[in-house]
Structures are given as structure tokens and as C-alpha cells.
Design a protein around this motif. Structure first.
Motif, PDB file in Angstrom:
ATOM      1  N   ILE A   1       6.304  19.335   2.717  1.00  0.00           N
ATOM      2  CA  ILE A   1       6.518  17.884   2.778  1.00  0.00           C
ATOM      3  C   ILE A   1       7.299  17.541   4.047  1.00  0.00           C
ATOM      4  O   ILE A   1       6.964  16.600   4.767  1.00  0.00           O
TER       5      ILE A   1
ATOM      6  N   GLN B   1      -0.262  12.606  -9.192  1.00  0.00           N
ATOM      7  CA  GLN B   1      -0.730  13.965  -8.926  1.00  0.00           C
ATOM      8  C   GLN B   1       0.306  14.988  -9.389  1.00  0.00           C
ATOM      9  O   GLN B   1      -0.028  15.970 -10.037  1.00  0.00           O
TER      10      GLN B   1
ATOM     11  N   VAL C   1      -2.218  15.230  -2.305  1.00  0.00           N
ATOM     12  CA  VAL C   1      -1.030  14.375  -2.171  1.00  0.00           C
ATOM     13  C   VAL C   1      -0.851  13.986  -0.692  1.00  0.00           C
ATOM     14  O   VAL C   1      -0.621  12.822  -0.363  1.00  0.00           O
TER      15      VAL C   1
ATOM     16  N   GLN D   1       0.622   7.039  -6.540  1.00  0.00           N
ATOM     17  CA  GLN D   1      -0.481   7.982  -6.696  1.00  0.00           C
ATOM     18  C   GLN D   1       0.000   9.422  -6.502  1.00  0.00           C
ATOM     19  O   GLN D   1      -0.454  10.331  -7.189  1.00  0.00           O
ATOM     20  N   ALA D   2       0.938   9.607  -5.573  1.00  0.00           N
ATOM     21  CA  ALA D   2       1.495  10.943  -5.374  1.00  0.00           C
ATOM     22  C   ALA D   2       2.221  11.392  -6.644  1.00  0.00           C
ATOM     23  O   ALA D   2       2.086  12.543  -7.077  1.00  0.00           O
TER      24      ALA D   2
ATOM     25  N   ILE E   1       0.834  -1.215   0.000  1.00  0.00           N
ATOM     26  CA  ILE E   1       0.000   0.000   0.000  1.00  0.00           C
ATOM     27  C   ILE E   1       0.866   1.262   0.000  1.00  0.00           C
ATOM     28  O   ILE E   1       0.461   2.281  -0.551  1.00  0.00           O
ATOM     29  N   PHE E   2       2.076   1.191   0.576  1.00  0.00           N
ATOM     30  CA  PHE E   2       2.926   2.382   0.511  1.00  0.00           C
ATOM     31  C   PHE E   2       3.482   2.599  -0.893  1.00  0.00           C
ATOM     32  O   PHE E   2       3.632   3.738  -1.334  1.00  0.00           O
TER      33      PHE E   2
ATOM     34  N   ILE F   1      -3.411  11.370   0.374  1.00  0.00           N
ATOM     35  CA  ILE F   1      -3.089  10.002  -0.056  1.00  0.00           C
ATOM     36  C   ILE F   1      -2.295   9.307   1.052  1.00  0.00           C
ATOM     37  O   ILE F   1      -2.548   8.152   1.394  1.00  0.00           O
ATOM     38  N   PHE F   2      -1.331  10.044   1.631  1.00  0.00           N
ATOM     39  CA  PHE F   2      -0.495   9.432   2.660  1.00  0.00           C
ATOM     40  C   PHE F   2      -1.239   9.327   3.991  1.00  0.00           C
ATOM     41  O   PHE F   2      -0.987   8.399   4.759  1.00  0.00           O
TER      42      PHE F   2
ATOM     43  N   ALA G   1       0.775   4.316  -2.634  1.00  0.00           N
ATOM     44  CA  ALA G   1       0.654   5.719  -2.223  1.00  0.00           C
ATOM     45  C   ALA G   1       1.671   6.577  -2.971  1.00  0.00           C
ATOM     46  O   ALA G   1       1.341   7.652  -3.478  1.00  0.00           O
ATOM     47  N   PHE G   2       2.910   6.085  -3.060  1.00  0.00           N
ATOM     48  CA  PHE G   2       3.934   6.875  -3.761  1.00  0.00           C
ATOM     49  C   PHE G   2       3.603   6.996  -5.253  1.00  0.00           C
ATOM     50  O   PHE G   2       3.810   8.044  -5.858  1.00  0.00           O
TER      51      PHE G   2
ATOM     52  N   LEU H   1      -5.336   3.211   6.775  1.00  0.00           N
ATOM     53  CA  LEU H   1      -5.127   1.802   6.414  1.00  0.00           C
ATOM     54  C   LEU H   1      -4.115   1.140   7.348  1.00  0.00           C
ATOM     55  O   LEU H   1      -4.360   0.057   7.883  1.00  0.00           O
TER      56      LEU H   1
ATOM     57  N   THR I   1      -3.272   6.249   3.607  1.00  0.00           N
ATOM     58  CA  THR I   1      -2.461   5.037   3.674  1.00  0.00           C
ATOM     59  C   THR I   1      -1.835   4.841   5.060  1.00  0.00           C
ATOM     60  O   THR I   1      -1.993   3.781   5.674  1.00  0.00           O
TER      61      THR I   1
ATOM     62  N   ALA J   1      11.090  14.556  -0.729  1.00  0.00           N
ATOM     63  CA  ALA J   1      10.599  13.193  -0.491  1.00  0.00           C
ATOM     64  C   ALA J   1      11.666  12.362   0.216  1.00  0.00           C
ATOM     65  O   ALA J   1      11.363  11.582   1.132  1.00  0.00           O
TER      66      ALA J   1
END
Lengths: 138, 206
Positions: free
Chosen positions: B35, A62, B187, A58-59, A51-52, B190-191, A55-56, B198, B194, A92
Motif C-alpha cells: 500500500i 474487498q 483493491v 469498495q476497498a 468518487i474517492f 479500484i484506486f 473508492a474507499f 476518472l 478512480t 491506509a
């Protein structure tokens, strides 16, 4: 590197496919994350890794499809696009170091403040096993 | 140089003034700092994952349905915000307004659900001071919610300015920057979806 002039003429008047595709893929990734979490019965570790990754991904969608991260403000000069991309990648990296580092330091058996773990350490001492607990706590 | 710029009509308005270009680049740098800010909150939340003390566990209170509705509202608003910028680049002011107002409405819906979720949790005995876990939860999700609130106010003000001054290189750079902010909030969500929801449900399940 996407050039604003190109993307503009490409999308002129038409349906903004970049956005539509980004939106659909985002929904698919969210649904997949849900499915992996609740339906597959994978181990906790496997679920978290998958799932991580989603997530990355999907980021990234975007940033690339919606935010035009790699787009430069000047024609024939990709510097701003590269600066924006490099800046976000560096941020990141910092974020991953902070989060993964904190979880590792606080979770790898050094933090012995909660009752549950004190009991475990106590039991281990009783067994004469002085090794630190290296297993991950689920 | 700034005075003698020549642009063909295809150059997006927001890139036509030097101030606009620099502001957009500067805003990307700001997003990098955001971030880093959110990463410290994620680290706090994940480290305090099991410190629920005598309070409820996330497994008892997290409700998937509400979280999914919030996720869908915010994701869709990010999409409509992108369409709004697409319309702006076509010099379509009406399209920009329609899609931006839809974006703000979806954002307000998201915020409404989040407030409802917080109130529900507090009624069920999980408040900011209940345990380290719930402190971490309310601070990270609350910080994001605060950002959404500010985003709604900011974009509203900019839309008023566009209505008064029209689409100029100055106003469109502002619209573009606020759209970057809005996408960025998705963005982060999303995290949150997750790592907070989740992961919280997975780890407290076993």
C-alpha cells in the motif's frame, strides 16, 4: 470478530453470500462513481470527494467480504484479526498522508515551474498584489 | 505446541499449521508495505497531472469503454478467486481448480486489454518519455500490470503444486496467501480507476 470456524459452518455447502453481496455492491459502487463523474454536473471538487469516498468503500468491501481481513487464524483468539486490521488501517493512513500531502505541497502555489502558473504570478505582481495564490487549480 | 495441535475438522486447512498461520499474518504485513509503495506512485501521478508538456492530454486519449472492460474483468476475477477459496474451505479440490482457472483467465483478459491500451497510446503519440504526466501514468498502471503478471505466474505454480501434493495444510496456506495477493490487486485497481482514469478525465475536462 469473525471466527473462521463460524464462517465455515455458516457457508458450508451453501452459496457464499458474503462474496455475492460484496461483488454486487462493488459493481453498484463502480456504476455510481461513473454516474457521479459523467452525468451529475456537480463541481469538480464535489465529484472528486464523492468518487474517492466510493473508492474507499469498495476497498473496504474487498478487504472485509473477500479477504477475510478481520478473521483470526486461531480459535478463541482474535489477535491475528486485530493485527491484520490494524496493519492495513495504518498503511491506509500512511498512504493518505503521502498522497494528500504531496498533492498539497506541490499544488498549493509553491511549485511555479509551469508556464501557465508563471504567467498568473506575473499578472499578480503587475497588479501589485503580492499575496500567494491560495485558490485551488482546477 | 506445533506438534500436538488438535483441530476439529472445521478449522480451515490453511490455519492448521503454525507456519501457515504465521505466513498468512506476515503476508498481511507485506500488503501494508505494498500500500505504501503504490501510494508513492499515486502521489507522483497526481502531482504531475498537468505536466503534459507538448504531448497529448489524458482527455484526448483515455477511453472509458476499455477502462470499464478492464475494471469489470479484474473485479469479476477477484470475486471468482473468493469463490475458489470458499471451495477450498469445503475441501473441494475440483471446485478450487475450476474457479481459480476462471480467475486466471479473467486476469489474462485484463492484461491483454491493458497491453492493447498501452500500444494504442504509444501509437497515438503518448509513450513513457513523452511528458511527465505520461511517465507517471505508465509507471503506476505498468507497476500494477506487472503485479497482475506475477500473480498469474505465481498462482499457476501453486495450482501445479496442489495438483501434485493435494490439499494439505501447507499447500492450502499457499493458495490462501496467493488469493490475498490477487484480491489486493483489485483493491489497487479500484484506486487506479478512480485516481488515474476518472480523476484524469474530470480534471482535464474543465
Amino acid at each position: 470478530m469473525a471466527n473462521p470456524q463460524d464462517s465455515l459452518s455458516r457457508e458450508h455447502g451453501g452459496i457464499p453470500w458474503k462474496h455475492v453481496i460484496g461483488y454486487i455492491l462493488s459493481i453498484v459502487l463502480t456504476a455510481l462513481a461513473l454516474w457521479v463523474t459523467f452525468e451529475t454536473g456537480f463541481s469538480t471538487r464535489t465529484i472528486l470527494i464523492i468518487i474517492f469516498i466510493f473508492a474507499f468503500l469498495q476497498a473496504a468491501l474487498q478487504l472485509l467480504m473477500f479477504m477475510h481481513m478481520t478473521e483470526s487464524s486461531e480459535k478463541n483468539n482474535t489477535l491475528t484479526g486485530k493485527t491484520q486490521t490494524g496493519n492495513i488501517l495504518f498503511a491506509a493512513f500512511i498512504a493518505i498522508v503521502i498522497v494528500a500531502g504531496s498533492v498539497w505541497v506541490m499544488g498549493a502555489g509553491h511549485a511555479k515551474h509551469d508556464h501557465h502558473k508563471m504567467e498568473m504570478d506575473h499578472d499578480m505582481k503587475m497588479d501589485g498584489d503580492m499575496k500567494m495564490d491560495h485558490g485551488d487549480h482546477k | 505446541m506445533a506438534h500436538a495441535e488438535v483441530h476439529d475438522h472445521n478449522t480451515p486447512l490453511e490455519y492448521q499449521s503454525e507456519t501457515g498461520r504465521l505466513n498468512i499474518l506476515g503476508f498481511w504485513v507485506f500488503l501494508g508495505a505494498e500500500i505504501a509503495l503504490f501510494s508513492t506512485l499515486f502521489a507522483t501521478y497526481l502531482v504531475l497531472m498537468y505536466r503534459t508538456a507538448d504531448g497529448p492530454t489524458p482527455h484526448e486519449l483515455f477511453e472509458l469503454k476499455g477502462v470499464l472492460i478492464e475494471t469489470f474483468l479484474l473485479l469479476t476475477s477477484s470475486f471468482t478467486c473468493g469463490i475458489a477459496i470458499h471451495e477450498m474451505r469445503r475441501r473441494n479440490r475440483k471446485g478450487l481448480f475450476i474457479w481459480m482457472i476462471i480467475t486466471l483467465a479473467l486476469g489474462a483478459g485484463f492484461l491483454g486489454y491493458e497491453i492493447y491500451e498501452f500500444v494504442t497510446y504509444v501509437h497515438e503519440g503518448a509513450a513513457l518519455g513523452t511528458s511527465a504526466f505520461w511517465s507517471g501514468f505508465f509507471v503506476i498502471v505498468g507497476t500494477h500490470g506487472l503485479h497482475v503478471t506475477m500473480g498469474i505466474a505465481w498462482i499457476t505454480l501453486i495450482l501445479i503444486q496442489v495438483a501434485r501434493r493435494g490439499l494439505t495444510p501447507q499447500t492450502s496456506a499457499k493458495v490462501f496467501i496467493s488469493s490475498l495477493y490477487w484480491h489486493f490487486l483489485d483493491v489497487v485497481w479500484i484506486f487506479i480507476f478512480t485516481a488515474v482514469y476518472l480523476t484524469g478525465m474530470v480534471l482535464h475536462n474543465g
